[in-house]
Design an enzyme around this catalytic site. Structure first.
Site, PDB file in Angstrom:
ATOM      1  N   SER A  79       0.810  -1.224   0.000  1.00 53.30           N
ATOM      2  CA  SER A  79       0.000   0.000   0.000  1.00 53.30           C
ATOM      3  C   SER A  79       0.848   1.282   0.000  1.00 53.30           C
ATOM      4  O   SER A  79       0.500   2.231  -0.715  1.00 53.30           O
ATOM      5  CB  SER A  79      -0.983  -0.025   1.176  1.00 53.30           C
ATOM      6  OG  SER A  79      -0.351  -0.369   2.389  1.00 53.30           O
ATOM      7  N   GLU A 121       4.606   1.423  11.297  1.00 45.17           N
ATOM      8  CA  GLU A 121       4.813  -0.034  11.278  1.00 45.17           C
ATOM      9  C   GLU A 121       5.483  -0.401  12.596  1.00 45.17           C
ATOM     10  O   GLU A 121       6.430   0.264  13.016  1.00 45.17           O
ATOM     11  CB  GLU A 121       5.675  -0.419  10.061  1.00 45.17           C
ATOM     12  CG  GLU A 121       6.200  -1.832  10.044  1.00 45.17           C
ATOM     13  CD  GLU A 121       5.120  -2.919  10.109  1.00 45.17           C
ATOM     14  OE1 GLU A 121       4.160  -2.886   9.335  1.00 45.17           O
ATOM     15  OE2 GLU A 121       5.247  -3.813  10.983  1.00 45.17           O
ATOM     16  N   ASP A 142      -5.050  -1.465   8.176  1.00 47.55           N
ATOM     17  CA  ASP A 142      -4.938  -2.799   7.563  1.00 47.55           C
ATOM     18  C   ASP A 142      -4.245  -3.753   8.540  1.00 47.55           C
ATOM     19  O   ASP A 142      -3.127  -4.210   8.293  1.00 47.55           O
ATOM     20  CB  ASP A 142      -4.133  -2.630   6.257  1.00 47.55           C
ATOM     21  CG  ASP A 142      -4.005  -3.923   5.484  1.00 47.55           C
ATOM     22  OD1 ASP A 142      -4.816  -4.846   5.707  1.00 47.55           O
ATOM     23  OD2 ASP A 142      -3.074  -4.011   4.646  1.00 47.55           O
TER      24      ASP A 142
HETATM   25  C1  LIG Z   1      -1.551  -6.750   6.506  1.00 50.50           C
HETATM   26  S1  LIG Z   1       0.050  -6.167   6.812  1.00 50.50           S
HETATM   27  C2  LIG Z   1       0.066  -4.612   6.030  1.00 50.50           C
HETATM   28  C3  LIG Z   1       0.076  -4.637   4.537  1.00 50.50           C
HETATM   29  C4  LIG Z   1       0.121  -3.282   3.888  1.00 50.50           C
HETATM   30  N1  LIG Z   1      -0.877  -2.387   4.424  1.00 50.50           N
HETATM   31  C5  LIG Z   1      -0.101  -3.428   2.391  1.00 50.50           C
HETATM   32  O1  LIG Z   1      -1.254  -3.380   1.937  1.00 50.50           O
HETATM   33  O2  LIG Z   1       0.887  -3.557   1.652  1.00 50.50           O
HETATM   34  C6  LIG Z   1      -0.038  -5.710   8.496  1.00 50.50           C
HETATM   35  C7  LIG Z   1       1.245  -5.060   9.033  1.00 50.50           C
HETATM   36  O3  LIG Z   1       0.920  -4.493  10.324  1.00 50.50           O
HETATM   37  C8  LIG Z   1       2.043  -4.620  11.154  1.00 50.50           C
HETATM   38  N2  LIG Z   1       1.530  -4.455  12.546  1.00 50.50           N
HETATM   39  C9  LIG Z   1       1.000  -5.395  13.359  1.00 50.50           C
HETATM   40  N3  LIG Z   1       0.549  -4.825  14.495  1.00 50.50           N
HETATM   41  C10 LIG Z   1       0.792  -3.487  14.383  1.00 50.50           C
HETATM   42  C11 LIG Z   1       0.532  -2.364  15.212  1.00 50.50           C
HETATM   43  N4  LIG Z   1      -0.081  -2.489  16.401  1.00 50.50           N
HETATM   44  N5  LIG Z   1       0.904  -1.148  14.779  1.00 50.50           N
HETATM   45  C12 LIG Z   1       1.530  -0.995  13.565  1.00 50.50           C
HETATM   46  N6  LIG Z   1       1.795  -2.028  12.735  1.00 50.50           N
HETATM   47  C13 LIG Z   1       1.430  -3.253  13.138  1.00 50.50           C
HETATM   48  C14 LIG Z   1       2.605  -5.978  10.803  1.00 50.50           C
HETATM   49  O4  LIG Z   1       3.970  -6.074  11.187  1.00 50.50           O
HETATM   50  C15 LIG Z   1       2.380  -6.007   9.285  1.00 50.50           C
HETATM   51  O5  LIG Z   1       3.531  -5.539   8.603  1.00 50.50           O
END
Ligand SMILES: C[S@@+](CC[C@H](N)C(=O)[O-])C[C@H]1O[C@@H](n2cnc3c(N)ncnc32)[C@H](O)[C@@H]1O
Length: 278
Positions: free
Chosen positions: A101, A119, A165
């Site tokens: 994204s 992140e 996300d």
């Molecule tokens: C589904 S992936 C994101 C994909 C990205 N949005 C895309 O579409 O390319 C979820 C991400 O959230 C991160 N994550 C998990 N918990 C989080 C938090 N509380 N705050 C920020 N990032 C977090 C994970 O490490 C992971 O990289």
């Protein structure tokens, strides 16, 4: 935090989410005034489809690979394909890299626009920082998504898109999100919010919408795509995006696009799609 997005890069859920992301950014670009894009769970921003983690389940085969092979896609899907091709061009290769994204937003942003990426995974943060540090329009933060919503909203531009996300590692994560969203909306009432969620079974999703309707009184659009029947709790049968404050005519624009996606991505023509104001 065990979730690594590289296992799933370019799968049907990414395609669905990123096409809607393109539609939302295109809508913001209808006006010259700058906007701010906040990506609360940014991931690493760029995925090598030949990475051993991605190669393990090859989810992209029923995702971006099918989209690239489809003929005469609707204009919005073509715009999305252009973003994916730009990622290939930037990496001097063919159909190997898939933009996350942040990279899609970066490709579509104008000089006056700004992005904030948060992140929390330290390794993913390093890769993300490495991918975007050179772009002065983009700020990259090692930060919890929900702290970031408090820290960065409202943006000074007073126009913006917030993509939420999460990885949904906790079973009750969706239930918590209605209160988190409601709080964010009180900070920045006119922002466009896009929340992605998985559909394994539909009951928690219905409960979530009930709570959201009770907590938030803004226009909302519910968009869902399932490529398998929604009766197994074990696999990702489908997914959805809730949009708060959807841009004008988004629903009309997305109807044929989501129908086309279902045709292309549902392997045995099972599942369903739906777009409706809620
Ligand atoms: C589904 S992936 C994101 C994909 C990205 N949005 C895309 O579409 O390319 C979820 C991400 O959230 C991160 N994550 C998990 N918990 C989080 C938090 N509380 N705050 C920020 N990032 C977090 C994970 O490490 C992971 O990289």
């Amino acid at each position: 935090m065990n979730y690594r997005h590289s296992y799933h890069a370019g799968n049907f859920a990414d395609v669905f989410k990123h096409i809607i992301l393109v539609a939302l950014i295109n809508a913001l670009k209808q006006k010259d005034k700058a906007f701010c894009y906040l990506d609360t769970h940014a991931g690493v921003g760029m995925y090598d489809l030949k990475d051993p983690t991605t190669q393990k389940i090859k989810e992209y085969e029923n995702g971006i690979e099918k989209i690239l092979a489809s003929s005469n896609p609707p204009k919005l899907i073509q715009d999305y394909i252009d973003c994916v091709r730009a990622a290939h061009a930037a990496n001097h290769t063919n159909c190997r890299y898939y933009p996350g994204s942040p990279a899609i937003a970066q490709h579509l942003m104008r000089p006056q626009d700004r992005a904030i990426l948060t992140e929390l995974h330290p390794d993913d943060f390093k890769l993300l920082k490495n991918n975007f540090h050179y772009d002065k329009r983009i700020g990259v933060h090692l930060q919890d998504a929900y702290q970031g919503l408090k820290a960065f909203l409202p943006p000074k531009e007073r126009r913006g898109l917030i993509l939420i996300d999460p990885p949904y590692e906790k079973p009750d994560e969706l239930a918590d999100l209605s209160a988190i969203l409601a709080h964010a909306v009180t900070r920045f009432e006119t922002g466009i919010y896009a929340l992605w969620y998985p559909i394994k079974v539909i009951q928690p999703v219905e409960r979530f919408y009930k709570a959201v309707k009770q907590n938030i009184s803004r226009p909302m659009l519910r968009i869902e795509l399932s490529i398998y029947p929604e009766n197994s709790g074990t696999q990702l049968n489908g997914c959805g995006i809730l949009i708060i404050n959807p841009p004008w005519k988004l629903e009309e624009e997305l109807q044929p696009v989501i129908a086309n996606l279902w045709e292309t991505l549902s392997p045995t023509k099972q599942g369903r799609y739906e777009i409706k104001m809620v």
